[in-house]
Design a protein around this motif. Sequence first.
Motif, short mmCIF file in Angstrom:
data_model
loop_
_atom_site.label_atom_id
_atom_site.label_comp_id
_atom_site.label_asym_id
_atom_site.label_seq_id
_atom_site.Cartn_x
_atom_site.Cartn_y
_atom_site.Cartn_z
N UNK A 251 0.81 -1.21 0.00
CA UNK A 251 0.00 0.00 0.00
C UNK A 251 0.84 1.26 0.00
N UNK A 252 1.95 1.24 0.75
CA UNK A 252 2.84 2.40 0.75
C UNK A 252 3.44 2.67 -0.61
N UNK A 253 3.82 1.60 -1.32
CA UNK A 253 4.37 1.78 -2.67
C UNK A 253 3.32 2.35 -3.61
N UNK A 254 2.09 1.86 -3.52
CA UNK A 254 1.04 2.36 -4.39
C UNK A 254 0.71 3.82 -4.08
N UNK A 255 0.74 4.17 -2.79
CA UNK A 255 0.46 5.56 -2.40
C UNK A 255 1.57 6.49 -2.86
N UNK A 256 2.81 6.01 -2.88
CA UNK A 256 3.93 6.85 -3.29
C UNK A 256 4.17 6.90 -4.77
N UNK A 257 3.55 5.98 -5.53
CA UNK A 257 3.80 5.92 -6.98
C UNK A 257 3.47 7.22 -7.70
N UNK A 258 2.33 7.87 -7.45
CA UNK A 258 2.05 9.14 -8.16
C UNK A 258 3.09 10.21 -7.90
N UNK A 259 3.64 10.26 -6.69
CA UNK A 259 4.65 11.26 -6.39
C UNK A 259 5.94 10.98 -7.15
N UNK A 260 6.28 9.72 -7.31
CA UNK A 260 7.45 9.36 -8.11
C UNK A 260 7.24 9.76 -9.56
N UNK A 261 6.03 9.52 -10.07
CA UNK A 261 5.73 9.88 -11.46
C UNK A 261 5.79 11.39 -11.64
N UNK A 262 5.24 12.13 -10.67
CA UNK A 262 5.31 13.60 -10.74
C UNK A 262 6.75 14.07 -10.78
N UNK A 263 7.60 13.49 -9.95
CA UNK A 263 9.00 13.92 -9.93
C UNK A 263 9.72 13.56 -11.23
N UNK A 264 9.45 12.36 -11.76
CA UNK A 264 10.13 11.94 -12.99
C UNK A 264 9.78 12.86 -14.15
N UNK A 265 8.50 13.18 -14.31
CA UNK A 265 8.06 13.95 -15.47
C UNK A 265 8.20 15.46 -15.28
N UNK A 266 8.29 15.92 -14.02
CA UNK A 266 8.33 17.36 -13.78
C UNK A 266 9.58 17.80 -13.02
N UNK A 267 10.63 16.98 -13.07
CA UNK A 267 11.83 17.36 -12.32
C UNK A 267 12.46 18.63 -12.88
N UNK A 268 12.36 18.84 -14.18
CA UNK A 268 12.91 20.08 -14.76
C UNK A 268 12.14 21.28 -14.25
#
Length: 282
Positions: A251-268
């Motif tokens: 559950x923790x991984x699933x809850x954190x997945x959107x934040x990882x995606x946000x960082x990957x695509x919007x790190x610039x």
Amino acid sequence: MSAATGIRRRWTPSQIALTTLGALVSAVMTAPILWTLFTSLKSETEAVAVPTHWLPEDWTLQAWRNIFETGNITNWFVNSVVVSVCVTFIVVLVSALAGYGFARTEFRGKKALLGLVMAGLMISPAVLGVPLFTTVQAMGMVDTYWGMILPQCAPAAMVYILYKFFQGIPKELEEAAFIDGAGRWRVFFTIVLPLSRPSLSAVGIFTFIASWNNFLWPYMVTNNPDLMTMPNGIATVMNSYGIQWAQLMAGGLMAGLPLVIVFIFFQRQIVAGVAHTGLAGQ
């Protein structure tokens, strides 16, 4: 190939030290994520076995299946998306309007009102929990989306960030538009906002992350399992069925997945926004 390009430069001691330090920091930051992933792929018995070990002896997706079967995790995920997106949109809009108003307009009581807004930076959100809940309850918004969204839309820090950024925009650009007949609203939407994309992106990303990770306020304002967000829903499942460590990690991984995606695509945008808003030195 010339001799200059064919010869490799030897690493200096400082480069070796910095690379080693960077590798160690990366390993420390990555280790908890890997441990969480590997634990979620273990059985519950193996997850609590002593001595512990990193890799599962029997790889299984049972914890992932259980968290979908025993919890309402799909609704929780959708609720988190709805709440976080709405909070982000409202905060960015309100912060941009308030910051621009403070930076470019003069009105009676401006300094006092700005000081009142800045005073919000000194008050912990936890202190406001009881007054906010009483207000939301009186308005009949307990166990509603609006009850979770609106109290998170008082962004004193974001107003200040955009206020300082708008002050740095040359006034000549706006004055030229005023001479051409543009009004205040047209100048704001066609000139100021396009120039503020890095700062607006930073404010939006930081707000989304904070809203997604918010546990206390949604926990206070809703008891309906169908309206819970991801942090609250996962905590409820764990309390109902005991501490199931493999399910907790899944559950923790699933809850954190959107934040990882946000960082990957919007790190610039995150880096550019930090540079433009002056958060790098804080």
